[in-house]
Design a protein around this motif. Structure first.
Motif, PDB file in Angstrom:
ATOM      1  N   LEU A  72      96.232 100.213  61.950  1.00 10.01           N
ATOM      2  CA  LEU A  72      95.061 100.664  61.187  1.00 10.01           C
ATOM      3  C   LEU A  72      95.445 101.487  59.963  1.00 10.01           C
ATOM      4  CD1 LEU A  72      92.718 101.542  64.170  1.00 10.01           C
ATOM      5  CD2 LEU A  72      92.445  99.635  62.551  1.00 10.01           C
ATOM      6  N   ARG A  73      96.520 102.230  60.058  1.00 12.63           N
ATOM      7  CA  ARG A  73      96.969 103.007  58.907  1.00 12.63           C
ATOM      8  C   ARG A  73      97.494 102.085  57.802  1.00 12.63           C
ATOM      9  NH1 ARG A  73     100.428 108.031  61.049  1.00 12.63           N
ATOM     10  NH2 ARG A  73      99.231 109.334  59.628  1.00 12.63           N
ATOM     11  N   ARG A  74      98.081 100.969  58.195  1.00 13.13           N
ATOM     12  CA  ARG A  74      98.635 100.009  57.239  1.00 13.13           C
ATOM     13  C   ARG A  74      97.539  99.103  56.685  1.00 13.13           C
ATOM     14  NH1 ARG A  74     101.876  98.271  60.445  1.00 13.13           N
ATOM     15  NH2 ARG A  74     100.674  96.549  61.245  1.00 13.13           N
ATOM     16  N   TYR A  77      86.131  98.745  58.560  1.00  9.01           N
ATOM     17  CA  TYR A  77      87.361  99.401  58.141  1.00  9.01           C
ATOM     18  C   TYR A  77      87.476 100.747  58.842  1.00  9.01           C
ATOM     19  CZ  TYR A  77      87.249  95.895  54.496  1.00  9.01           C
ATOM     20  OH  TYR A  77      87.207  94.692  53.841  1.00  9.01           O
ATOM     21  N   ALA A  78      88.637 101.032  59.374  1.00  6.48           N
ATOM     22  CA  ALA A  78      88.896 102.315  60.025  1.00  6.48           C
ATOM     23  C   ALA A  78      89.317 103.324  58.958  1.00  6.48           C
ATOM     24  CB  ALA A  78      89.999 102.169  61.066  1.00  6.48           C
ATOM     25  N   VAL A  79      88.684 104.490  58.995  1.00  6.33           N
ATOM     26  CA  VAL A  79      89.007 105.565  58.067  1.00  6.33           C
ATOM     27  C   VAL A  79      89.604 106.699  58.883  1.00  6.33           C
ATOM     28  CG1 VAL A  79      88.078 107.206  56.390  1.00  6.33           C
ATOM     29  CG2 VAL A  79      87.090 104.888  56.564  1.00  6.33           C
ATOM     30  N   GLU A  80      90.877 106.983  58.672  1.00  2.32           N
ATOM     31  CA  GLU A  80      91.522 108.031  59.468  1.00  2.32           C
ATOM     32  C   GLU A  80      90.988 109.403  59.067  1.00  2.32           C
ATOM     33  OE1 GLU A  80      95.768 109.205  61.442  1.00  2.32           O
ATOM     34  OE2 GLU A  80      95.822 108.052  59.579  1.00  2.32           O
ATOM     35  N   VAL A  81      90.726 110.218  60.087  1.00  2.00           N
ATOM     36  CA  VAL A  81      90.269 111.583  59.876  1.00  2.00           C
ATOM     37  C   VAL A  81      91.362 112.512  60.402  1.00  2.00           C
ATOM     38  CG1 VAL A  81      88.497 113.305  60.438  1.00  2.00           C
ATOM     39  CG2 VAL A  81      87.853 110.892  60.160  1.00  2.00           C
ATOM     40  N   THR A  82      91.886 113.350  59.538  1.00  2.00           N
ATOM     41  CA  THR A  82      92.953 114.276  59.928  1.00  2.00           C
ATOM     42  C   THR A  82      92.506 115.729  59.872  1.00  2.00           C
ATOM     43  OG1 THR A  82      93.802 114.307  57.667  1.00  2.00           O
ATOM     44  CG2 THR A  82      94.782 112.698  59.192  1.00  2.00           C
ATOM     45  N   LYS A 121     101.810  93.958  61.352  1.00  2.00           N
ATOM     46  CA  LYS A 121     102.500  93.933  60.068  1.00  2.00           C
ATOM     47  C   LYS A 121     102.624  92.517  59.512  1.00  2.00           C
ATOM     48  CE  LYS A 121     106.460  96.273  58.035  1.00  2.00           C
ATOM     49  NZ  LYS A 121     107.681  97.038  58.342  1.00  2.00           N
ATOM     50  N   ASP A 122     102.835  91.525  60.402  1.00  2.04           N
ATOM     51  CA  ASP A 122     102.984  90.138  59.952  1.00  2.04           C
ATOM     52  C   ASP A 122     101.639  89.422  59.783  1.00  2.04           C
ATOM     53  OD1 ASP A 122     102.146  89.556  62.539  1.00  2.04           O
ATOM     54  OD2 ASP A 122     103.997  88.538  63.121  1.00  2.04           O
ATOM     55  N   GLY A 123     100.530  90.139  60.001  1.00  2.00           N
ATOM     56  CA  GLY A 123      99.204  89.560  59.831  1.00  2.00           C
ATOM     57  C   GLY A 123      98.603  88.945  61.072  1.00  2.00           C
ATOM     58  N   SER A 124      99.371  88.850  62.135  1.00  2.00           N
ATOM     59  CA  SER A 124      98.833  88.289  63.371  1.00  2.00           C
ATOM     60  C   SER A 124      97.981  89.351  64.081  1.00  2.00           C
ATOM     61  CB  SER A 124      99.963  87.788  64.274  1.00  2.00           C
ATOM     62  OG  SER A 124     100.803  88.852  64.650  1.00  2.00           O
ATOM     63  N   PRO A 125      97.058  88.912  64.914  1.00  2.00           N
ATOM     64  CA  PRO A 125      96.164  89.873  65.570  1.00  2.00           C
ATOM     65  C   PRO A 125      96.830  90.606  66.730  1.00  2.00           C
ATOM     66  CG  PRO A 125      95.627  87.640  66.250  1.00  2.00           C
ATOM     67  CD  PRO A 125      96.710  87.529  65.209  1.00  2.00           C
ATOM     68  N   ARG A 126      96.368  91.830  66.949  1.00  2.00           N
ATOM     69  CA  ARG A 126      96.767  92.612  68.127  1.00  2.00           C
ATOM     70  C   ARG A 126      95.462  93.041  68.805  1.00  2.00           C
ATOM     71  NH1 ARG A 126     101.354  95.349  68.659  1.00  2.00           N
ATOM     72  NH2 ARG A 126     101.579  95.715  66.413  1.00  2.00           N
ATOM     73  N   VAL A 127      95.369  92.842  70.106  1.00  2.00           N
ATOM     74  CA  VAL A 127      94.191  93.242  70.877  1.00  2.00           C
ATOM     75  C   VAL A 127      94.619  94.353  71.819  1.00  2.00           C
ATOM     76  CG1 VAL A 127      92.455  92.463  72.522  1.00  2.00           C
ATOM     77  CG2 VAL A 127      93.193  90.936  70.690  1.00  2.00           C
ATOM     78  N   SER A 128      93.851  95.450  71.796  1.00  2.00           N
ATOM     79  CA  SER A 128      94.190  96.626  72.602  1.00  2.00           C
ATOM     80  C   SER A 128      92.936  97.191  73.247  1.00  2.00           C
ATOM     81  CB  SER A 128      94.787  97.730  71.712  1.00  2.00           C
ATOM     82  OG  SER A 128      95.864  97.264  70.949  1.00  2.00           O
TER      83      SER A 128
END
Length: 173
Positions: free
Chosen positions: A67-69, A109-114, A35-42
């Protein structure tokens, strides 16, 4: 939107090498933006199924929220694993790239599939029923860049693909 199909159709030999490297091991690493723009690695599993590169996460996972944000991501395929015979002395040798064919990175870009009707064939291809992981998040990749890096002799070779540009080779000695 550039799917895996576009990579495979525009650069089939490159796509084959990337896929071999990417699928050489189950686990990958994804970078998302907090949310703050910093990276997250998972850690993540990602699969090429049909025309798409798919990945997902458990319900409510931070990477899914990221990814949703903000759908931008970078995905690192399995790192090149050096064999026991490899050492710092042989790091520049042609054999040091290992049998995985190189180091793969994809971004986009991640595109969510529901839509469960769209998710079901991907699950079936992986050996799961259509209702598996019903609360999980699923994404397909809008691919903006694919890079395959490997060592050839004393050079580091990077093959770079971008939509509409084909493959470009860069070398560093």
């Amino acid at each position: 939107m550039a799917s895996w199909r576009e990579v495979a159709e525009s650069a089939p030999e490159f796509a084959t090498r990337v896929r071999e490297s990417f699928e050489s091991h189950k686990h990958k690493t994804i970078a998302t933006l907090r949310k703050d723009g910093s990276p997250r690695v998972s850690g993540i599993e990602a699969y090429i199924v049909g025309d798409e590169l798919w990945f997902g996460s458990m319900p409510g996972a931070l990477k899914a929220r990221d990814l949703r944000r903000d759908p931008r991501f970078a995905l690192h395929g399995p790192p090149v694993l050096l064999g026991a015979a490899d050492s710092a002395d042989s790091a520049g040798s042609a054999d040091s790239a290992g049998s995985s064919g190189g180091d793969t990175k994809l971004s986009g870009y991640a595109v969510e599939v529901t839509d469960r009707d769209r998710i079901a064939p991907m699950l079936a291809a992986r050996g799961f029923g259509p209702d598996a992981f019903s609360e999980s998040h699923f994404f397909i990749a809008d691919i903006r860049e694919v890079v395959l890096t490997r060592i050839e002799g004393s050079a580091m070779v990077m093959d770079l693909w971008r939509p509409g540009q084909g493959v470009r080779r860069l070398e560093r000695v």
